[in-house]
Design a protein around this motif. Sequence first.
Motif, mmCIF file in Angstrom:
data_model
loop_
_atom_site.group_PDB
_atom_site.id
_atom_site.type_symbol
_atom_site.label_atom_id
_atom_site.label_comp_id
_atom_site.label_asym_id
_atom_site.label_seq_id
_atom_site.Cartn_x
_atom_site.Cartn_y
_atom_site.Cartn_z
ATOM 1 N N LEU A 120 64.962 35.558 43.148
ATOM 2 C CA LEU A 120 64.710 34.300 43.848
ATOM 3 C C LEU A 120 64.278 33.198 42.882
ATOM 4 O O LEU A 120 64.703 32.040 43.006
ATOM 5 C CB LEU A 120 63.631 34.507 44.920
ATOM 6 N N PHE A 121 63.437 33.545 41.932
ATOM 7 C CA PHE A 121 62.897 32.550 41.001
ATOM 8 C C PHE A 121 63.092 33.017 39.562
ATOM 9 O O PHE A 121 63.195 34.220 39.289
ATOM 10 C CB PHE A 121 61.408 32.321 41.262
ATOM 11 N N VAL A 122 63.147 32.043 38.672
ATOM 12 C CA VAL A 122 63.276 32.299 37.236
ATOM 13 C C VAL A 122 62.039 31.735 36.561
ATOM 14 O O VAL A 122 61.592 30.624 36.877
ATOM 15 C CB VAL A 122 64.538 31.623 36.662
ATOM 16 N N SER A 123 61.482 32.497 35.636
ATOM 17 C CA SER A 123 60.321 32.012 34.892
ATOM 18 C C SER A 123 60.761 31.259 33.649
ATOM 19 O O SER A 123 61.861 31.492 33.116
ATOM 20 C CB SER A 123 59.405 33.173 34.498
ATOM 21 N N PRO A 138 63.551 27.758 41.095
ATOM 22 C CA PRO A 138 64.552 28.561 41.824
ATOM 23 C C PRO A 138 65.685 29.039 40.915
ATOM 24 O O PRO A 138 66.126 28.323 40.018
ATOM 25 C CB PRO A 138 65.070 27.585 42.885
ATOM 26 N N ASN A 139 66.134 30.216 41.201
ATOM 27 C CA ASN A 139 67.205 30.842 40.419
ATOM 28 C C ASN A 139 68.559 30.426 41.003
ATOM 29 O O ASN A 139 68.840 30.699 42.178
ATOM 30 C CB ASN A 139 67.047 32.363 40.489
ATOM 31 N N PHE A 146 61.220 21.877 39.321
ATOM 32 C CA PHE A 146 61.085 22.290 40.724
ATOM 33 C C PHE A 146 60.190 21.297 41.478
ATOM 34 O O PHE A 146 60.526 20.825 42.568
ATOM 35 C CB PHE A 146 60.504 23.704 40.767
ATOM 36 N N PHE A 147 59.061 20.951 40.879
ATOM 37 C CA PHE A 147 58.119 20.037 41.541
ATOM 38 C C PHE A 147 58.756 18.673 41.802
ATOM 39 O O PHE A 147 58.602 18.102 42.881
ATOM 40 C CB PHE A 147 56.862 19.874 40.685
ATOM 41 N N GLN A 195 68.519 25.960 47.695
ATOM 42 C CA GLN A 195 67.284 26.742 47.582
ATOM 43 C C GLN A 195 66.063 25.829 47.733
ATOM 44 O O GLN A 195 65.113 26.151 48.462
ATOM 45 C CB GLN A 195 67.226 27.457 46.226
ATOM 46 N N VAL A 196 66.105 24.675 47.068
ATOM 47 C CA VAL A 196 64.975 23.731 47.153
ATOM 48 C C VAL A 196 64.813 23.215 48.576
ATOM 49 O O VAL A 196 63.696 23.103 49.101
ATOM 50 C CB VAL A 196 65.191 22.557 46.174
#
Length: 838
Positions: A539-542, A552-553, A591-592, A684-685
């Motif tokens: 779901l997410f990428v670091s 989000p991935n 993302f923010f 996703q966002v």
Amino acid sequence: MAYQLHHNTKRKFDDYAAADAWMRYDETLPLSLSSPIQFFVRMFSGGKTLVLQADSSDSVASVHRKIQSITGIRSIQSTSGVPRMEQRLIYRGKQLQLQQRLSECGIQNDDTLQLVGRMRSTRHPHTWRLMNDLNSLIHALCNCNDNTDVNANVTCMMKMLTDFLTMTPKDGADRSEQYLQIFIHSSVPAALVKLYVSPSVTTKQAGHECICQFIDSCKTLFANPVTVYRQFAPILFEFCKILRGAVGVDDALYIFCRSSLAAMMKGYVHDVKCMLRLQDVFPFVRELATRLSCALELSVQSAEFIQLSDSDVREFIKFMHPVKCAIRRQQTFGCPVSFPSLMQSEAGNERIEIEGVHRVFCDLQEKMELCLKKLESQLGLINKERGEHIVSCWPLYLLILKELESISKLYKGLEEMFWEKMRQRRVELCFLMVRLSKRSTDYQWILEHKEVTNFKIRQRFALKMLREGRHKNEEFYEMLICRSRLFEQSFEYIGHVNPRSLRGQLFMQFENEEATGPGVLREWFSLVFEAIFNPQNTLFVSCPNDGRRFFPNPASKVDPLHLEYFTFSGRMIALALLHRVQISIAFDRVFFLQLAGEDISFEDIRDADPYLYSGCKKILEMDAKMVDEDILGLTFVCEDEELGSRKVVELCPDGKNTIVNSENRDNYVNRLVKHRFVTSIAHQVAHFSQGFGDIITDRRLRKSFYRILDHEDLNKMLHGSKTAVSVENWKEHTNYNGYKKDDLQISWFWEIVGSMSAEQKNVLLFFWTSIKSLPVEGFGGLDSKLHIYKTLDSHDKLPSAHTCFYRLCFPPYPSMDVMQNRLNIITQNYVGCSFGAE
């Protein structure tokens, strides 16, 4: 054009020639003893009023000639060779005949006549008759000295006013407008004011009661706001204008009429048919601004804070609403107005009023600065007081500043100047917001200017947005979760339920476990987020250089439920913030910014994809000649990995054949960044944002939440403190039950904790509280202090914890070595994260 007329004039002029003769030869009539008088003539067209002087022996015909000489309006027109009377004068509801002398008509100093166009039979004869009778009764009252007669006549007059309003249609704005205009055109407002300014106390009281009753009755009878705004406001304007000239702006009746008018300003100005002119409304703004300015100045000069008038502030704001709308509509000077150009202009409609609004702004801003400086000088004393009270003028300070900020947008350069002044008064603004905080919507205008606030203020109002609209008696939402199916069951409980169910308290319990309460809830949050941000769930990428920051991935679509999972994730993040649970993760800037509705630039991807950032930077900085030689071999395409295969995507139409050169390389980089970090994760966002917004009760605040925060603000709220746990801070926020702080066991305990590694301290903290990360404020940011309890268990027992109440319990171990052994067992990750929390 046909106008209405009192029923006594309901007849035809068959002999227009005779009327013409009176216009030309009235000076041949014999003269009588005369006296000079001054009176007013109100025009139907444009609402203008003429001031005329004449002798009481002059004829009505001579007045017509004076009006014609001033205005150019001819009293007699010729149609097919037949002369016809086109203008008439009305006094006290009656048409004045050309041959009448002014003395015969009863016209006296300061009386008002009405000039109207050619009239035919009136459509509302009963209304005109009632107004005529009312005028006659008022005239009689003005000259009456018998108190008994006055009281009887007042009762009759009030009944006539009520009858008039009762007769007025309520089912159509156009029909009611015709009736209410008769009230003005028959000069009843002027007559009532004349009664009010009478030297007799009894008649003055009668005028006051009649005007107040009429205004209150209008508010009651005309329930439809459109009717009130469109038809009744002109009557109040008339009363205010006459009273301002007769008794001044400090008179109680004038203030009552002005307040009643202010109450309808917002709706009235939006009526297309009744656009207000600046010249009409600005006098109210000016007089109220003067009162506010004087009160603010007195507050600065006084040792105490002078109490502002709440009604003055709110009426000023209400009258400014149509003024601002009128300035925005005007075309001559543009909008926002260039004030230097305005000052240099010698013409232009409403220039004086637009300049006047600017002066009002500058004066009130200067006074507000002085008041805030005074507040700053007293903050030290205020903060030392216990049981600090709120000075009633402080909320009004923020109301005035909010209106000034709105006015500043009307003039070029003024908004920037206003916020520069506010930056200088940042401390006082934050103080007022903390002391006065109620609804977050009241302070949106400040919060979106982050430079005048601090993190604590922004955090406070962001959490307030999440809590607003909730009730303390909301039902508990109960969840029973199996640890082995934690992610799936949590998704069912949170992702598929009506958002309303999540706005109360959450009650969480693990299957086959007795423990419940806040500690278990915090543990559940921690475990769910471990699963959400687990790389295996895609779901997410670091970020490569910071494993705690996520976005989000783009490849999340490998899971057909991925968008539902993002909605679930948004809800969980909002719930964690709502319940003040730190989750030890943070959002990357890309993302923010998308959550906040802002654009992504090339510099924003530095942490999310250092490799792409470095490559793009080289392209942008490369020698132009080398780029044009196609040394890079780039076209407007990129490759995406999808379900194990690579797919070529064009970044623009015919991207495969568009070579990157020195002129379009900026465009290439921007399109590449947009595709990688905007287009590829847009769905996703959007679903995450939808899920987050589900928890915010007030829909108006859903778009504002991220705008009031800096990127790092949200990360501080989510992740908590990034600094190592302070043992001294820990000790300061710990209480004892059964032990004393100077007992050997307590001294040993803190010495052992002080020698632990950072990881061991975090494990002990989680075992004790179910908290993995402390708030930014440290232990002081928790909702209560921690506690150490003395138990009567044997020394073989390990410590236990009641995480709901932040309690750590252990027996009085006989030695430091024994205690060290027991705590070492607790601070092993595989034990501390799953041992005995209740």
